[in-house]
Each structure stands twice: as C-alpha cells, then as structure tokens.
Scaffold this motif. Structure first.
Motif, PDB file in Angstrom:
ATOM      1  N   PRO A  94     -10.924  -0.244  -1.737  1.00  0.00           N
ATOM      2  CA  PRO A  94      -9.600   0.121  -1.220  1.00  0.00           C
ATOM      3  C   PRO A  94      -9.687   1.333  -0.292  1.00  0.00           C
ATOM      4  CG  PRO A  94      -9.849   0.962  -3.433  1.00  0.00           C
ATOM      5  CD  PRO A  94     -11.102   0.172  -3.150  1.00  0.00           C
ATOM      6  N   HIS A 141      -7.159   3.856   2.676  1.00  0.00           N
ATOM      7  CA  HIS A 141      -5.910   4.108   3.390  1.00  0.00           C
ATOM      8  C   HIS A 141      -6.235   4.169   4.870  1.00  0.00           C
ATOM      9  CE1 HIS A 141      -2.631   6.455   5.216  1.00  0.00           C
ATOM     10  NE2 HIS A 141      -1.879   5.894   4.283  1.00  0.00           N
ATOM     11  N   ARG A 174       3.050  -2.197  12.986  1.00  0.00           N
ATOM     12  CA  ARG A 174       2.806  -2.523  11.586  1.00  0.00           C
ATOM     13  C   ARG A 174       1.961  -1.437  10.916  1.00  0.00           C
ATOM     14  NH1 ARG A 174       2.295  -8.914  10.359  1.00  0.00           N
ATOM     15  NH2 ARG A 174       3.896  -9.654  11.788  1.00  0.00           N
ATOM     16  N   ILE A 175       0.979  -0.951  11.639  1.00  0.00           N
ATOM     17  CA  ILE A 175       0.143   0.136  11.133  1.00  0.00           C
ATOM     18  C   ILE A 175       0.197   1.332  12.073  1.00  0.00           C
ATOM     19  CG2 ILE A 175      -2.205   0.788  10.471  1.00  0.00           C
ATOM     20  CD1 ILE A 175      -2.841  -2.027   9.858  1.00  0.00           C
ATOM     21  N   HIS A 198      -6.942 -10.429  11.876  1.00  0.00           N
ATOM     22  CA  HIS A 198      -6.937  -9.250  12.730  1.00  0.00           C
ATOM     23  C   HIS A 198      -6.569  -9.552  14.170  1.00  0.00           C
ATOM     24  CE1 HIS A 198      -8.931  -6.352  15.504  1.00  0.00           C
ATOM     25  NE2 HIS A 198      -8.323  -5.486  14.709  1.00  0.00           N
ATOM     26  N   MET A 230     -14.081  -5.494   7.671  1.00  0.00           N
ATOM     27  CA  MET A 230     -12.954  -6.022   6.909  1.00  0.00           C
ATOM     28  C   MET A 230     -13.398  -7.176   6.018  1.00  0.00           C
ATOM     29  SD  MET A 230     -10.200  -6.359  10.016  1.00  0.00           S
ATOM     30  CE  MET A 230      -9.939  -5.030  11.184  1.00  0.00           C
ATOM     31  N   ARG A 275      -1.188   2.603   5.907  1.00  0.00           N
ATOM     32  CA  ARG A 275      -0.959   1.808   4.702  1.00  0.00           C
ATOM     33  C   ARG A 275      -2.290   1.587   3.992  1.00  0.00           C
ATOM     34  NH1 ARG A 275       0.330  -4.385   6.739  1.00  0.00           N
ATOM     35  NH2 ARG A 275      -1.655  -4.788   7.779  1.00  0.00           N
ATOM     36  N   GLU A 276      -2.206   1.055   2.770  1.00  0.00           N
ATOM     37  CA  GLU A 276      -3.404   0.776   1.987  1.00  0.00           C
ATOM     38  C   GLU A 276      -3.901  -0.628   2.305  1.00  0.00           C
ATOM     39  OE1 GLU A 276      -2.940   1.529  -2.160  1.00  0.00           O
ATOM     40  OE2 GLU A 276      -2.259   3.602  -1.869  1.00  0.00           O
ATOM     41  N   VAL A 277      -5.183  -0.725   2.640  1.00  0.00           N
ATOM     42  CA  VAL A 277      -5.817  -2.009   2.927  1.00  0.00           C
ATOM     43  C   VAL A 277      -7.169  -2.022   2.205  1.00  0.00           C
ATOM     44  CG1 VAL A 277      -4.654  -2.308   5.141  1.00  0.00           C
ATOM     45  CG2 VAL A 277      -6.839  -1.087   5.056  1.00  0.00           C
ATOM     46  N   GLU A 278      -7.998  -3.003   2.527  1.00  0.00           N
ATOM     47  CA  GLU A 278      -9.332  -3.080   1.950  1.00  0.00           C
ATOM     48  C   GLU A 278     -10.373  -3.063   3.051  1.00  0.00           C
ATOM     49  OE1 GLU A 278      -9.199  -6.667  -0.399  1.00  0.00           O
ATOM     50  OE2 GLU A 278      -8.861  -5.522  -2.245  1.00  0.00           O
ATOM     51  N   LEU A 315      -8.836 -10.649   5.685  1.00  0.00           N
ATOM     52  CA  LEU A 315      -8.171  -9.771   6.645  1.00  0.00           C
ATOM     53  C   LEU A 315      -8.767  -9.929   8.035  1.00  0.00           C
ATOM     54  CD1 LEU A 315      -6.058  -7.569   7.116  1.00  0.00           C
ATOM     55  CD2 LEU A 315      -7.782  -5.867   6.458  1.00  0.00           C
TER      56      LEU A 315
END
Length: 541
Positions: free
Chosen positions: A125, A127, A106-107, A92, A84, A112-115, A88
């Motif tokens: 980027p 998913h 939440r996930i 965590h 990460m 969802r889209e994160v990095e 982020l």
C-alpha cells in the motif's frame, strides 16, 4: 545538465529555451536549476517519479529506487505501469487519456491510497499524490509516493489489540457473573447431597456437580483470556520448562512429527507461572499438529530479544526493554489473513465443527499478557505459522510474591457456633453463602455492602470472622473493608472471595494489597479449608 533538467526547463519555459541560440547566461541558470532539483530529489524521503504525458518515466529519486527495488536504468525510459499491480496498470492509460481530454482531476493535486508493485512482484500500500506542470506537448507529471506498509501494520495491530481488550473486558464480566451463578448451583447441590439419603438421587446430584465443575473450568479459561485469573509466577528458565513439556509432546504428537529445539545458552530467567507456560506450549503444539495433518516439523526456540523503537513501530502495545522470546513454529498449512486477525478471540476456531473449542489461543494470549508479555502471530498460507511469546526478563521484572498452598488436605471440620458476617451485594449468592456457612456449624450475620458491614461493626455487632466479596458498590470494596478491620478491629479475622482473580482486581483498586482469595465458584471443602485455617484450633483464635 541531465535529460530531466532539460525536459523540465523546456516544459516550464517553452521550447525556445532549448534553441541553439540559448546564451551562456541562460545555460548557467538552467545548470543551477538542475542542481537544485537534483538536491531536492535526492533529499526527499518519499519516492518521487517524474513522467511525461504518456507515462514514460523521465527521472526517479533514490527513495523510489529503494521503494520499488528497481535500478534507475530499469525505470527511466519505461512506462510507469511497471510500478503498478496488473489490475491498476491495465487502467492507467485510460485514466491518463481521460484526464488529458477532459481535465478531470482524480489524483492530480488530491492524493489517495493506491497499491504499488516492487521488482519482485510484491504488492504494497502507498499514498500517491500527483502534480502536473508544463503546457502543450511538454506536460510532465510528478508522482510523490509514501509507503504505507508500516502504518497499515501498526493500525492493524492496534485495532486487534483494542478489539481483544474490549472482548476481554466483556468476557471477564460475563465469567464473573457466571461464577456467581455456579456458586449458587454448586452450593445448593452440595447441601442436597449432604442431606439426601436416596442413592438414585445422590447419583443425579453428583452428575449435576460434575457439570457445574465443567462450567467452572470454562469460566476459568475465559478469565484467563480476560487476564483475570490467578497466576503463581516464579523465577524460571524457559528452556527447562519447555523441555519438560516437549517430553510429553513427543509421545502425544506421534512419529510423523519431528520436534526441533534451539535454546540459547545465555537466555535470561523470567517470572512466569510454569504450569500455565507448559499449558500454553501444549496448546500451541497441538494447534500446530492440527495444521500439519500429514506430519511435519515443530520448531521451539528460546532467545533474548531487545525491543526497541523500531520494533514498537511495527508491533504496538508492547513496552521497550529486554525480553525472552519463546517461538513456536510449524511448517503446516498456515492461516489465512481473516483467521489471523481473529485467532486470539474466544470461541473463534477455524477447525471443523466439534474439533475445537476456540479457547486455546485465547488462553495463551491472556496468560502471556497477564504475565506482562506480548504475543505475535505470523502465518503464510501453505508455508506454516509462527507464534512469538515475549516475556520480560527477570532482571528487569519485579518479583511477584504469592501465598503458598497447603500441601495436604485437612480433615473434615465444623464450627462451634462462631459467628460470621457475610458481606455480599448479590442477594442470591449471599443467601446460599449463609446456608453453606450455617451448615458447617456457624452462626451468621449479613450485609449487602462493605459500607453496611463496616457500620454494623462500629455499632457493636459481635462476630468472629468477616466473609466478604471483593467487588461491591459503595465507598468500601472488600480490600478497603479488610484494611479498616485490620486497623480498628485487629482481632477480627477476614476472608475475601471473588469471581475475579486477586492479582487482576488488585491492580484496579488503589491501595489494595495482594492476599489470599477464595475464588468463586468454590467447593464446600475449599470453604472448610479456609475457615479451618482462620478459626480452627491451630489458628490462634
């Protein structure tokens, strides 16, 4: 059985399955389950990372190794935070603690889209969807990740292309209307100049005409961006054209700039307008000079390139096939992302006030696209900028025929009472056109549309030439009117005019045939030249 297989089996079946009293049947079943899980992990094209409740990585699949560029040993046993970005990663543990305490999703099960962060530190980027299984202290979390880099690049390229196309349509319409205005201004000024005998007023009229010409030049550049200008493509060697332009640039850039070339000996010929290509190269080189204020290197290369499906996935709005790529690369200050996204928009410039019109790159973009090609831009702040101009190979492109231009100007000439039908939907433009034609010794008739003009001809109106706008409302545009005249009134001459370029308008009018167009705004001398060619003594009229 590997550690993950044992851990997963324990999480799903309880600690009793790892008891020393496990019988051979259970061992065989766990071995088979482990083999299936391994096969699924290995076959998955998306990255799969399995971790425990504190984030320690238990297992990864080959796709995860490829995505994050770590080896399996570099990931297993370490916390998922290594995958990460720092911002982020710091959050965590808090997310995990909240989830374990409250059960808030939440996930988990949502995605969802994160990095993500690769081993080399690059952020990209992705998913992420996370699943949870097990119980008590044996919970495990399975993260499935899909790299969005290519999709984001494609979306950005498509969005940029659509935005430029929309701006081009708007710009072309504005330039067309402005050309009509300039036609009126220029026509009236020229009529005043011919009738005026006052030297002071003549000087003022000429200043105004020069200003109108500057306006015409501006609309020409706008129409080039909108891909509505007239090109004169010929089969050309890109390397030879570039060499001619670079000879001029060497003197223009100065001694602090070094120009390097890399021209492939086997580069295919292309169908382009040599003058516009040299202008585009000059624009790119001068932009590069501005990006290297203390000097630097400009690299110009030409090479054959095959555009395949893999390339299209990254660069949209370009057809597959064989191209010749002209690359212009500098080692200057580079462009920030926001400047790159708007670089080809007309009037956008990152230069200080007064040091750029914002039309140079817009003209380059329009010229290349109108030539059937594609433009790419890549830049890194602090490292330089690279432009790629892709032109279809002439081996695959159809030759475009263009009408030759006269080599020498003709002598002043006036009509002798011949009658001309002026067809123009814009009343003001029609009025000034009639004035200009009458001033040359012709009689006139007028019509506000192609339909009206055609009906007048059928009703017996006798004229020697029809002078018609190209784009008009009604059933008959200029091309349609000309086609009917050729069929039904073969001795009647036709001259078409437009604020657009003939090759651009032809493509949008079914059944249209390319022919010579008098482009607005035109000078009186241009009108005389065309009328002389059609109605003069040597015209056969």
């Amino acid at each position: 059985m590997n550690d993950f297989g044992l851990y997963l089996a324990g999480a799903l079946g309880g600690s009793g399955q790892r008891d020393n009293t496990v019988n051979q049947a259970n061992k065989d079943e766990l071995t088979q389950t482990d083999a299936v899980l391994k096969a699924i992990m290995d076959a998955a094209v998306d990255a799969v990372v399995v971790s425990d409740r504190v984030g320690k990585i238990l297992s990864v699949n080959p796709a995860a190794i490829k995505m994050f560029q770590h080896t399996a040993n570099e990931m297993q046993g370490h916390n998922v935070r290594i995958l990460m970005p720092d911002a982020l990663a710091h959050l965590h543990d808090g997310f995990m603690s909240d989830h374990m305490t409250t059960g808030e999703k939440r996930i988990i099960g949502l995605g969802r889209e994160v990095e993500g962060k690769r081993k080399d530190g690059t952020v990209f980027p992705l998913h992420l969807s996370v699943g949870r299984t097990g119980h008590d202290c044996n919970e495990i979390f399975i993260g499935i990740m899909h790299d969005l880099t290519q999709r984001k690049s494609t979306e950005a390229a498509l969005s940029r292309s659509q935005r430029l196309d929309a701006i081009g349509q708007m710009t072309g319409g504005i330039a067309h209307d402005f050309n009509n205005i300039l036609t009126i201004v220029t026509g009236n000024l020229e009529l005043l100049e011919m009738r005026n005998k006052d030297d002071r007023q003549t000087a003022m009229i000429r200043d105004a005409l020069e200003a109108a010409e500057l306006g015409a030049d501006l609309t020409h550049r706008l129409l080039m961006f909108a891909r509505r200008t007239t090109l004169h493509p010929v089969k050309s060697d890109l390397s030879e054209i570039c060499l001619e332009a670079l000879h001029l640039l060497e003197r223009t850039l100065g001694a602090t700039y070094r120009i390097s070339t890399d021209f492939a000996a086997d580069a295919d010929p292309v169908m382009i307008d040599p003058t516009q290509l040299q202008s585009a190269l000059m624009n790119l080189a001068l932009n590069a000079r501005d990006a290297m204020p203390n000097g630097g290197e400009l690299i110009v290369s030409v090479a054959n390139v095959t555009i395949d499906d893999d390339y299209i996935a990254q660069e949209t709005d370009i057809k597959s096939g064989h191209y010749v790529r002209l690359s212009v690369i500098d080692n200057g200050i580079g462009m920030p992302p926001e400047a790159q996204s708007r670089a080809f928009e007309p009037f956008f410039t990152s230069k200080s006030d007064g040091n750029g019109t914002g039309l140079g790159l817009a003209m380059v973009y329009g010229f290349v696209r109108q030539s059937g090609g594609h433009v790419t831009l890549y830049s890194e702040p602090g490292h330089g900028t690279s432009f790629g101009l892709y032109f279809p190979s002439a081996h695959a492109a159809a030759a475009i025929e263009t009408a030759p231009k006269p080599d020498t100007p003709i002598a002043p000439w006036h009509g002798n009472g011949e009658r001309i039908l002026v067809v123009e939907d814009n009343a003001v433009v029609r009025k000034i056109s009639i004035e200009r034609i009458r001033d040359l010794g012709f009689a006139t008739e007028e019509a506000s549309s192609g339909d009206e003009a055609y009906q007048m001809l059928k009703d017996g109106v006798a004229v020697d030439l029809v002078f018609s706008d190209l784009v008009m409302p009604g059933a008959l545009n200029g091309y349609d009117l000309a086609a009917r005249i050729r069929t039904e009134f073969p001795k009647l001459k036709v001259l078409l005019t437009s604020g657009y370029a003939s090759d651009a308008v032809t493509g949008s009018m079914p059944g249209a045939t390319p022919q010579e167009i008098l482009h607005k705004p035109y000078r009186q001398a241009d009108l005389i030249e065309r009328l002389h060619a059609l109605l003069g003594p040597s015209s056969g009229a």
